[in-house]
Design a protein around this motif. Structure first.
Motif, mmCIF file in Angstrom:
data_model
loop_
_atom_site.group_PDB
_atom_site.id
_atom_site.type_symbol
_atom_site.label_atom_id
_atom_site.label_comp_id
_atom_site.label_asym_id
_atom_site.label_seq_id
_atom_site.Cartn_x
_atom_site.Cartn_y
_atom_site.Cartn_z
ATOM 1 N N PHE B 50 0.919 -1.147 -0.104
ATOM 2 C CA PHE B 50 -0.035 0.071 -0.251
ATOM 3 C C PHE B 50 0.876 1.336 -0.100
ATOM 4 O O PHE B 50 1.599 1.486 0.879
ATOM 5 N N GLY B 51 0.783 2.070 -0.951
ATOM 6 C CA GLY B 51 1.392 3.489 -0.961
ATOM 7 C C GLY B 51 2.883 3.230 -1.193
ATOM 8 O O GLY B 51 3.540 4.119 -1.047
ATOM 9 N N GLY B 52 3.240 1.956 -1.531
ATOM 10 C CA GLY B 52 4.621 1.854 -1.943
ATOM 11 C C GLY B 52 4.697 1.185 -3.342
ATOM 12 O O GLY B 52 4.422 -0.003 -3.482
ATOM 13 N N ALA B 135 2.240 -9.191 1.077
ATOM 14 C CA ALA B 135 2.021 -10.348 1.816
ATOM 15 C C ALA B 135 0.298 -11.076 1.708
ATOM 16 O O ALA B 135 0.525 -12.044 1.224
ATOM 17 N N GLN B 136 -0.393 -10.256 1.509
ATOM 18 C CA GLN B 136 -1.775 -10.660 1.287
ATOM 19 C C GLN B 136 -1.667 -11.186 -0.101
ATOM 20 O O GLN B 136 -2.465 -12.194 -0.352
ATOM 21 N N GLN B 137 -1.120 -10.317 -1.106
ATOM 22 C CA GLN B 137 -1.082 -11.007 -2.529
ATOM 23 C C GLN B 137 -0.263 -12.356 -2.340
ATOM 24 O O GLN B 137 -0.785 -13.304 -3.140
ATOM 25 N N ALA B 138 0.512 -12.501 -1.720
ATOM 26 C CA ALA B 138 1.476 -13.866 -1.649
ATOM 27 C C ALA B 138 0.672 -14.970 -1.106
ATOM 28 O O ALA B 138 0.617 -16.049 -1.682
ATOM 29 N N PHE B 139 -0.442 -14.460 -0.245
ATOM 30 C CA PHE B 139 -1.215 -15.662 0.332
ATOM 31 C C PHE B 139 -2.227 -15.982 -0.803
ATOM 32 O O PHE B 139 -2.456 -17.359 -1.041
ATOM 33 N N HIS B 140 -2.603 -15.080 -1.352
ATOM 34 C CA HIS B 140 -3.754 -15.381 -2.597
ATOM 35 C C HIS B 140 -2.780 -16.115 -3.686
ATOM 36 O O HIS B 140 -3.318 -17.174 -4.288
ATOM 37 N N TRP B 141 -1.516 -15.788 -3.871
ATOM 38 C CA TRP B 141 -0.982 -16.663 -4.804
ATOM 39 C C TRP B 141 -0.804 -18.037 -4.608
ATOM 40 O O TRP B 141 -0.956 -18.939 -5.316
ATOM 41 N N GLY B 142 -0.382 -18.265 -3.266
ATOM 42 C CA GLY B 142 -0.125 -19.452 -2.821
ATOM 43 C C GLY B 142 -1.695 -20.272 -2.785
ATOM 44 O O GLY B 142 -1.263 -21.650 -3.048
ATOM 45 N N ASN B 165 -9.084 -4.532 11.140
ATOM 46 C CA ASN B 165 -8.379 -3.658 10.103
ATOM 47 C C ASN B 165 -9.267 -3.133 9.161
ATOM 48 O O ASN B 165 -9.030 -2.087 8.667
ATOM 49 N N TRP B 166 -10.353 -3.758 8.821
ATOM 50 C CA TRP B 166 -11.298 -3.402 7.963
ATOM 51 C C TRP B 166 -12.124 -2.072 8.280
ATOM 52 O O TRP B 166 -12.110 -1.184 7.569
ATOM 53 N N ILE B 167 -12.270 -1.955 9.620
ATOM 54 C CA ILE B 167 -12.734 -0.786 10.196
ATOM 55 C C ILE B 167 -11.823 0.288 10.206
ATOM 56 O O ILE B 167 -12.121 1.514 10.104
ATOM 57 N N ALA B 168 -10.442 0.099 10.613
ATOM 58 C CA ALA B 168 -9.631 1.333 10.421
ATOM 59 C C ALA B 168 -9.424 1.566 9.018
ATOM 60 O O ALA B 168 -9.195 2.938 9.108
ATOM 61 N N LEU B 169 -9.493 0.873 7.762
ATOM 62 C CA LEU B 169 -9.421 1.430 6.728
ATOM 63 C C LEU B 169 -10.589 2.175 6.379
ATOM 64 O O LEU B 169 -10.419 3.093 5.638
ATOM 65 N N GLU B 170 -11.796 1.791 6.889
ATOM 66 C CA GLU B 170 -12.864 2.529 6.529
ATOM 67 C C GLU B 170 -12.842 3.733 7.235
ATOM 68 O O GLU B 170 -13.274 4.793 6.474
ATOM 69 N N TRP B 253 -7.568 -4.026 -0.286
ATOM 70 C CA TRP B 253 -7.239 -4.627 1.074
ATOM 71 C C TRP B 253 -8.561 -4.944 1.910
ATOM 72 O O TRP B 253 -8.487 -6.005 2.344
ATOM 73 N N GLN B 254 -9.505 -4.158 1.880
ATOM 74 C CA GLN B 254 -10.693 -4.450 2.720
ATOM 75 C C GLN B 254 -11.352 -5.591 2.151
ATOM 76 O O GLN B 254 -11.813 -6.503 2.920
ATOM 77 N N HIS B 255 -11.337 -5.853 0.891
ATOM 78 C CA HIS B 255 -11.840 -7.231 0.584
ATOM 79 C C HIS B 255 -10.855 -8.337 0.613
ATOM 80 O O HIS B 255 -11.425 -9.598 0.106
#
Lengths: 346, 346
Positions: B50-52, B135-142, B165-170, B253-255
């Protein structure tokens, strides 16, 4: 002894704040449950929390409970900026809304001391207790008046607001004020979009990760249908509070530090060592706003303090003393702690 | 082997998303360091966060490091919505800005799989690694391609985004969109007030309480003069990102949930059990966005996964693989973990 219950206004007149500024025609809205005995030795000051006025405190009071109005005279003076006591929303025209001055915790407890002495004739309250911003007031009271107080019970609060807590509050404030309708505090109707943004950011810190995963939030307020209902309930709660009042309370909170008094010259440590009365400090193990660990170094510097951590998944609400916002386990644990302290000092 | 470094555009054409919608004239901006060997057995996919963008990833790459471009071909495909790959800010007119569709992590890895196969002729990447959203992409890839991948290394991320985490992003999103200048995503110049509110709320979660108390944030970005400089730096960073792009990434991210794929029918557990390749899961002990504890049940459901917690005070940044955002201790710990895994699978 009877169980009288009354709410009244205590006028402070032109009240000098720590900043040197004068809060004009200042007043406290004060709730009292129970009667003061003739020796004036059964007074318990029960400070109020952020977004919760003296009505919120009722959930912590009851016959058979630690704060038993058939035994004690329980005095709940509302925070400045709460919308009850002097606040941006009800100030005299020249200090209304955005023109309301910064009020510190010391300003609050100075007003409360005046209330106790002038209205009740109490110089030595038996106990000073509070949750969240109430806990922070308890620390401030103890630092300044510990020598003439039976004991203090700060629940889910720190003597000094931590930097992360400060940032989280700053984020909430910026979220609220990002709404152009806020208009630098000169809104004519509530900035509802900003209030909603405030609420969501505040909400993210009420429980920790685990509490939310276990859906404890859906058990609040008598039970909620789903996450949406939870967000709506919190949004309704915060949207019901005047925006400048919310910001005023947040400013007091962010500014919180018992060291910030001329007597202590900015030294939090010096102020902590001045809390000479017995103190029972009760953080929640899952509170991410007032982290339990942050109380440890504080308690170490206090001459007669016990740290009793509430082992709970209810996050910040674990300290609410309300079965509607945590569970009976938490309520009983806190009540038992207070009863033990009252036994010791009574 | 040489240490080639190039950045190029990979065109995906009209790209079908999980939602069924078509992302028109889609593309990935791809950064490559190092050269692919003739057996095509040394490819490491390094997802972005995110942002990088891929420039951020450079901090984790270097000769002698685990991600050594003299040994490996390190491919950094930028996230959709990053401002590099297809994003609200650079989409074709009919999908520009607020009209950009929701993109999931599965959409990202599908595009990346196409890149690997069609551009590089790689079906079996040696490793898939990523930090945070990476990291979340890595999990999805795996979950989807574990059987034809040497290993995955998710650092400071979870396979499923937690509710908190969802709430914080919201909260961050609501803070940004509370600025009327955002205009439902149809702004003509950056909604700077909202971006500032976003930044402050995001900032509150970068370190835990202790990290902030110890002023670790002042050591970031080569050293900062004071808290104000820190807030300014973060604000500059987020204000430099297009607001719709920020929201697009936050939506992905939230999804985030590896169970949300037709192959797994909504079952995160089923998807986790499908990560058959070796996995090294590395959360940070002080990360409050991706809490280390949340990886424990995930790792338990993965057939060949190791959990190595980064014992750090650097919060979320502990997983950045950058000495500029954490410390050499963290960087070395992660590098050593990856080196061990590469040894095992190489």
């Amino acid at each position: 002894m009877g169980n009288k219950h009354e709410t009244f206004t205590f006028k402070l007149g032109d009240f000098k704040l720590q900043s040197g500024k004068i809060l004009k025609d200042a007043f406290l809205i004060v709730d009292v449950q129970g009667e003061l005995n003739s020796a004036k030795s059964n007074a318990i000051v029960f400070a109020t929390c952020f977004g919760g006025d003296h009505n919120f405190n009722q959930m912590g009071i009851g016959e058979g409970r630690a704060l038993d109005p058939s035994k004690y005279c329980i005095i709940s003076p509302n925070l400045f900026c709460s919308g009850q006591s002097s606040s941006p929303s009800n100030a005299s025209p020249s200090q209304k809304g955005s023109k309301f001055p910064l009020v510190t915790y010391y300003d609050n407890i100075n007003a409360q001391d005046k209330l106790l002495q002038e209205y009740f004739g109490i110089t030595n309250p038996l106990l000073y207790i509070g949750f969240s911003m109430g806990a922070q007031q308890a620390f401030h009271w103890g630092a300044l008046h510990g020598s003439r107080t039976g004991g203090i019970v700060p629940i889910c609060g720190t003597a000094k607001t931590t930097f992360q807590n400060w940032i989280a509050l700053e984020g909430c404030k910026l979220a609220l004020t990002a709404d152009a309708a806020f208009d630098n505090g000169n809104y004519t109707s509530p900035p509802s979009i900003g209030l909603k943004a405030f609420s969501m950011n505040y909400t993210s810190r009420l429980f920790d990760q685990k509490g939310y995963e276990e859906n404890l939030h859906l058990g609040l307020f008598g039970g909620l249908a789903d996450d949406h209902a939870y967000f709506q309930t919190l949004n309704d709660l915060f949207s019901g509070i005047d925006a400048n009042n919310l910001i005023g309370m947040a400013n007091t909170w962010q500014h919180g530090d018992i060291g910030k008094h001329e007597k202590f010259g900015g030294s939090t440590a010096k102020a902590l060592s001045n809390i000479t009365c017995p103190a029972l400090v009760m953080p929640s193990s899952s509170d991410i706003s007032f982290v339990a660990e942050d109380n440890i170094p504080e308690v170490k510097k206090m001459p007669d303090a016990d740290l009793k951590v509430i082992d709970s998944k209810y996050g910040h609400f674990a300290g609410s003393m309300s079965p509607a916002l945590s569970s009976e386990k938490e309520v009983n644990f806190i009540d038992d702690g207070i009863k033990d302290l009252l036994e010791k000092i009574g």
